[in-house]
Design an enzyme around this catalytic site. Structure first.
Site, PDB file in Angstrom:
ATOM      1  N   ILE A   6       0.829  -1.206   0.000  1.00  0.00           N
ATOM      2  CA  ILE A   6       0.000   0.000   0.000  1.00  0.00           C
ATOM      3  C   ILE A   6       0.862   1.254   0.000  1.00  0.00           C
ATOM      4  O   ILE A   6       0.596   2.213  -0.729  1.00  0.00           O
ATOM      5  CB  ILE A   6      -0.951  -0.021   1.215  1.00  0.00           C
ATOM      6  CG1 ILE A   6      -1.924  -1.194   1.103  1.00  0.00           C
ATOM      7  CG2 ILE A   6      -1.713   1.296   1.320  1.00  0.00           C
ATOM      8  CD1 ILE A   6      -2.804  -1.405   2.314  1.00  0.00           C
ATOM      9  N   ASP A  31      11.190   2.333   6.368  1.00  0.00           N
ATOM     10  CA  ASP A  31      10.732   0.948   6.323  1.00  0.00           C
ATOM     11  C   ASP A  31      11.953   0.068   6.551  1.00  0.00           C
ATOM     12  O   ASP A  31      12.916   0.140   5.788  1.00  0.00           O
ATOM     13  CB  ASP A  31      10.095   0.637   4.970  1.00  0.00           C
ATOM     14  CG  ASP A  31       9.468  -0.757   4.927  1.00  0.00           C
ATOM     15  OD1 ASP A  31      10.108  -1.715   5.397  1.00  0.00           O
ATOM     16  OD2 ASP A  31       8.342  -0.885   4.416  1.00  0.00           O
ATOM     17  N   CYS A  66      -4.440   5.370   7.814  1.00  0.00           N
ATOM     18  CA  CYS A  66      -5.443   4.445   7.280  1.00  0.00           C
ATOM     19  C   CYS A  66      -4.998   3.006   7.489  1.00  0.00           C
ATOM     20  O   CYS A  66      -5.505   2.102   6.825  1.00  0.00           O
ATOM     21  CB  CYS A  66      -5.665   4.698   5.788  1.00  0.00           C
ATOM     22  SG  CYS A  66      -6.398   6.284   5.390  1.00  0.00           S
ATOM     23  N   ARG A 102      -3.638   0.992  10.928  1.00  0.00           N
ATOM     24  CA  ARG A 102      -4.129   0.319  12.123  1.00  0.00           C
ATOM     25  C   ARG A 102      -4.202   1.298  13.282  1.00  0.00           C
ATOM     26  O   ARG A 102      -3.297   2.124  13.472  1.00  0.00           O
ATOM     27  CB  ARG A 102      -3.221  -0.856  12.518  1.00  0.00           C
ATOM     28  CG  ARG A 102      -3.348  -2.078  11.620  1.00  0.00           C
ATOM     29  CD  ARG A 102      -4.648  -2.825  11.864  1.00  0.00           C
ATOM     30  NE  ARG A 102      -4.746  -4.043  11.084  1.00  0.00           N
ATOM     31  CZ  ARG A 102      -5.315  -4.125   9.880  1.00  0.00           C
ATOM     32  NH1 ARG A 102      -5.799  -3.029   9.318  1.00  0.00           N
ATOM     33  NH2 ARG A 102      -5.399  -5.291   9.255  1.00  0.00           N
ATOM     34  N   ASP A 151      -8.563   7.126   9.913  1.00  0.00           N
ATOM     35  CA  ASP A 151      -9.583   6.192   9.467  1.00  0.00           C
ATOM     36  C   ASP A 151      -9.682   5.020  10.438  1.00  0.00           C
ATOM     37  O   ASP A 151     -10.617   4.233  10.363  1.00  0.00           O
ATOM     38  CB  ASP A 151      -9.238   5.685   8.058  1.00  0.00           C
ATOM     39  CG  ASP A 151     -10.315   4.779   7.482  1.00  0.00           C
ATOM     40  OD1 ASP A 151     -11.499   5.175   7.540  1.00  0.00           O
ATOM     41  OD2 ASP A 151      -9.983   3.686   6.988  1.00  0.00           O
ATOM     42  N   GLU A 202     -12.289   0.452  18.416  1.00  0.00           N
ATOM     43  CA  GLU A 202     -13.332   0.583  17.400  1.00  0.00           C
ATOM     44  C   GLU A 202     -14.516  -0.316  17.756  1.00  0.00           C
ATOM     45  O   GLU A 202     -14.328  -1.410  18.299  1.00  0.00           O
ATOM     46  CB  GLU A 202     -12.774   0.213  16.021  1.00  0.00           C
ATOM     47  CG  GLU A 202     -11.710   1.165  15.523  1.00  0.00           C
ATOM     48  CD  GLU A 202     -11.229   0.842  14.103  1.00  0.00           C
ATOM     49  OE1 GLU A 202     -11.799  -0.089  13.480  1.00  0.00           O
ATOM     50  OE2 GLU A 202     -10.309   1.516  13.619  1.00  0.00           O
ATOM     51  N   HIS A 213     -13.265   3.730   9.453  1.00  0.00           N
ATOM     52  CA  HIS A 213     -12.538   2.582   8.898  1.00  0.00           C
ATOM     53  C   HIS A 213     -13.034   2.253   7.488  1.00  0.00           C
ATOM     54  O   HIS A 213     -13.459   1.129   7.182  1.00  0.00           O
ATOM     55  CB  HIS A 213     -12.695   1.359   9.804  1.00  0.00           C
ATOM     56  CG  HIS A 213     -11.511   0.427   9.714  1.00  0.00           C
ATOM     57  ND1 HIS A 213     -11.024  -0.274  10.784  1.00  0.00           N
ATOM     58  CD2 HIS A 213     -10.713   0.084   8.670  1.00  0.00           C
ATOM     59  CE1 HIS A 213      -9.994  -1.019  10.422  1.00  0.00           C
ATOM     60  NE2 HIS A 213      -9.787  -0.813   9.123  1.00  0.00           N
ATOM     61  N   LEU A 214     -12.900   3.239   6.607  1.00  0.00           N
ATOM     62  CA  LEU A 214     -13.381   3.115   5.224  1.00  0.00           C
ATOM     63  C   LEU A 214     -12.282   2.760   4.237  1.00  0.00           C
ATOM     64  O   LEU A 214     -12.533   2.742   3.030  1.00  0.00           O
ATOM     65  CB  LEU A 214     -14.028   4.442   4.781  1.00  0.00           C
ATOM     66  CG  LEU A 214     -15.248   4.927   5.569  1.00  0.00           C
ATOM     67  CD1 LEU A 214     -15.745   6.245   4.995  1.00  0.00           C
ATOM     68  CD2 LEU A 214     -16.354   3.881   5.548  1.00  0.00           C
ATOM     69  N   GLY A 215     -11.071   2.469   4.713  1.00  0.00           N
ATOM     70  CA  GLY A 215      -9.948   2.264   3.814  1.00  0.00           C
ATOM     71  C   GLY A 215     -10.211   1.260   2.707  1.00  0.00           C
ATOM     72  O   GLY A 215      -9.783   1.446   1.570  1.00  0.00           O
ATOM     73  N   ALA A 216     -10.933   0.195   3.024  1.00  0.00           N
ATOM     74  CA  ALA A 216     -11.184  -0.852   2.029  1.00  0.00           C
ATOM     75  C   ALA A 216     -12.587  -0.767   1.430  1.00  0.00           C
ATOM     76  O   ALA A 216     -13.005  -1.664   0.700  1.00  0.00           O
ATOM     77  CB  ALA A 216     -10.991  -2.225   2.660  1.00  0.00           C
TER      78      ALA A 216
END
Length: 528
Positions: free
Chosen positions: A154, A173, A232, A234, A258, A263, A281-284
């Site tokens: 992502i 990273d 977006c 965790r 998000d 939650e 939590h609309l990421g997907a």
């Protein structure tokens, strides 16, 4: 076969999933909205359970069925599935880790624009009839620096979109190689530098012990004044109380979440804070993503139930029935060696060599390599497993080599893992006692025989009289009980290594105290 193999879809899912099951000759029922008790009453009739995020697969539910063979999650997160209990029951757990990547990346970009131009506040003001044109002074994203925390699947998509917007992209990273960074057109940096330079920060990393609170109070204080933060990924990656303080003080210009620590988030202290935007939590949540993950999970589950094929399993590797019994102990050793070197070396791994000799050289090395990578990369990610670890390693540009030796060594079978870093190569090696019990036999060139299990401490010190007593005293004063003590050294009076198995996790405070002992050069808490 169609009368024997049965799958239950227990959450709302795109109709194409059920269509695929039926096309493959599998009986499928779509029954959503059940209570745990209702689901428990019928789960014993099914070989497979396909779900999204609403259904909870608990130990109690799994204990009520001996027929269930596979649980398939249409999406990446498997927080609603008890993985340990499923594994103990012999139930394969699959997910679809890449089906909603574009959707989540686009949501992060959308929130970035919403923050930059204060869109939610401007919309509410305008619809209230205020026309406060001078109140909403936004910022351009062109020429700004976007800091990515996590540059995997992502994160790399977000980077590509940001570069298209003429932004500069810097990424932190642990598994991003310099070569892969060049390929992506981004700059690899350490976290502190990212915090100092980024105008926008977006997170794309799973929640693990290493990433929990990665943007805590101390980290947020290091950010550039006026930074805007998007998450977006965790909940739990950001200290929400510290984030609110940063927004209130004006140091943080805006934040868009998000995901939340708890939650559904219905009473967050962040709500109502100026400069804060939230979505549930609309990421997907796009039509395309839901179709993709539904199709993928139906295909994966059908392949397993009908053919025995395993794809994107989070609790077992891809293995044939004939190979599994012999490979299992080697894979356990491989995972432990990978986890050991991953915890000690930490970030900056560029290459990984997996070497086998003796009896191990006669085996299929691919599952062994997958286990090494899963152990190594699992130190930082809760979505890595023996199936997707090689893919994730390639995605981050890691150079992975498999080496077989025909030579005869000191052990009837030997597995070695060597990681290359900017500071050189580090090698660990292990064998099997009785062809079944994994044992470490060498760590960074120091002979040490140890069982890697539970909570341990890795200590490097100068080989001097009195050290073991001082260490034992320090642990005793901290009420930490020693289970086993394993020692090795390069030479008399030179560098020595201790691997100490203890009954309790080692706290940061105790780690600091052990570092202060005379002659100690390094202390790393380990967990297996």
């Amino acid at each position: 076969m169609s009368d024997q193999v049965r799958v239950l879809i227990s959450d709302q899912m795109d109709p194409k999933a059920a269509a695929i099951f039926r096309e493959r000759g599998i009986h499928v029922d779509e029954i959503s909205g059940q209570t745990p008790e209702e689901l428990a009453a019928i789960i014993g009739d099914y070989d497979g359970l396909a779900l999204r995020s609403s259904t909870k697969v608990t130990k109690a539910l799994l204990g009520g069925t001996s027929r269930l063979k596979v649980v398939g999650r249409a999406g990446i997160g498997v927080d609603n599935v008890d993985i340990a209990a499923a594994t103990a029951r012999g139930v394969v757990v699959m997910n679809t880790p890449f089906g909603n990547s574009i959707t989540t990346a686009e949501h992060a970009i959308a929130l970035m624009f919403a923050l930059a131009r204060q869109l939610p506040e401007a919309d509410a003001s305008t619809q209230a009839g205020k026309w406060e044109k001078n109140r909403f002074m936004g910022v351009e994203v062109t020429g700004k620096t976007l800091g990515l925390i996590g540059a995997g699947n992502i994160g790399s998509i977000v980077a590509a979109r940001a570069l298209g917007l003429k932004m500069k992209v810097a990424a932190f990273d642990p598994f991003l190689t310099p070569e892969r960074a060049v390929e992506l057109g981004i700059e690899k940096v350490e976290l502190d530098e990212l915090l100092r330079r980024a105008d926008f920060i977006t997170l794309h990393t799973p929640l693990t012990d290493q990433t929990r609170g990665i943007l805590g109070r101390e980290a947020l204080a290091k950010t550039k004044a006026g930074v805007r933060i998007i998450n977006c990924a965790r909940g739990g990656l950001i200290d929400e109380a510290a984030l609110k303080d940063g927004l209130d003080s004006g140091h943080i210009a805006g934040a868009a979440l998000d995901v939340f620590e708890s939650e559904p988030a219905k009473d967050s202290p962040l709500f109502g804070t100026p400069g804060f935007i939230s979505t549930p939590h609309l990421g997907a949540s796009t039509s395309e993503a839901q179709v993709n993950v539904a199709i993928q999970i139906a295909e994966q589950m059908s392949d397993y139930l009908l053919l025995g094929g395993i794809t994107n399993a989070v609790n077992m590797p891809s293995l044939s029935a004939a190979e599994a019994p012999r490979l299992k102990p080697y894979m356990a050793l491989a995972e432990k060696l990978g986890r050991l070197v991953g915890q000690i070396v930490g970030t900056g791994v560029r290459s990984i060599d997996v070497e086998v000799e003796g009896a191990a050289a006669e085996l299929n090395i691919k599952p062994i390599t997958g286990a090494v990578l899963a152990g190594l990369m699992g130190t930082y990610s809760d979505t890595v497993n023996m199936v997707n670890a090689p893919f994730l390693a390639r995605e981050r540009g890691l150079d992975v080599r498999e080496i077989r030796h025909d030579r005869e060594g000191d052990y009837h079978t030997l597995l070695a893992v060597t990681v290359g870093t900017s500071e050189g190569k580090r090698r660990v090696a292990g064998t099997l006692f009785g062809n079944r019990a994994p044992r470490l036999v060498d760590i960074f060139g120091v002979p040490v025989e140890a069982e890697l299990t539970g909570q341990m401490i890795y200590i490097v010190n100068t080989d001097e009289p009195g050290f073991i007593g001082a260490l034992g005293t320090a642990l005793g004063e901290a009420k930490v009980n020693i289970a086993t003590f394993n020692l090795g050294r390069r030479e008399t009076g030179g560098e020595a290594v201790a691997l100490v198995s203890v009954d309790d996790p080692i706290t940061p405070e105790l780690t600091k105290a052990l570092c202060r002992l005379p002659g100690v050069r390094d202390v790393v808490p380990l967990s297996f």
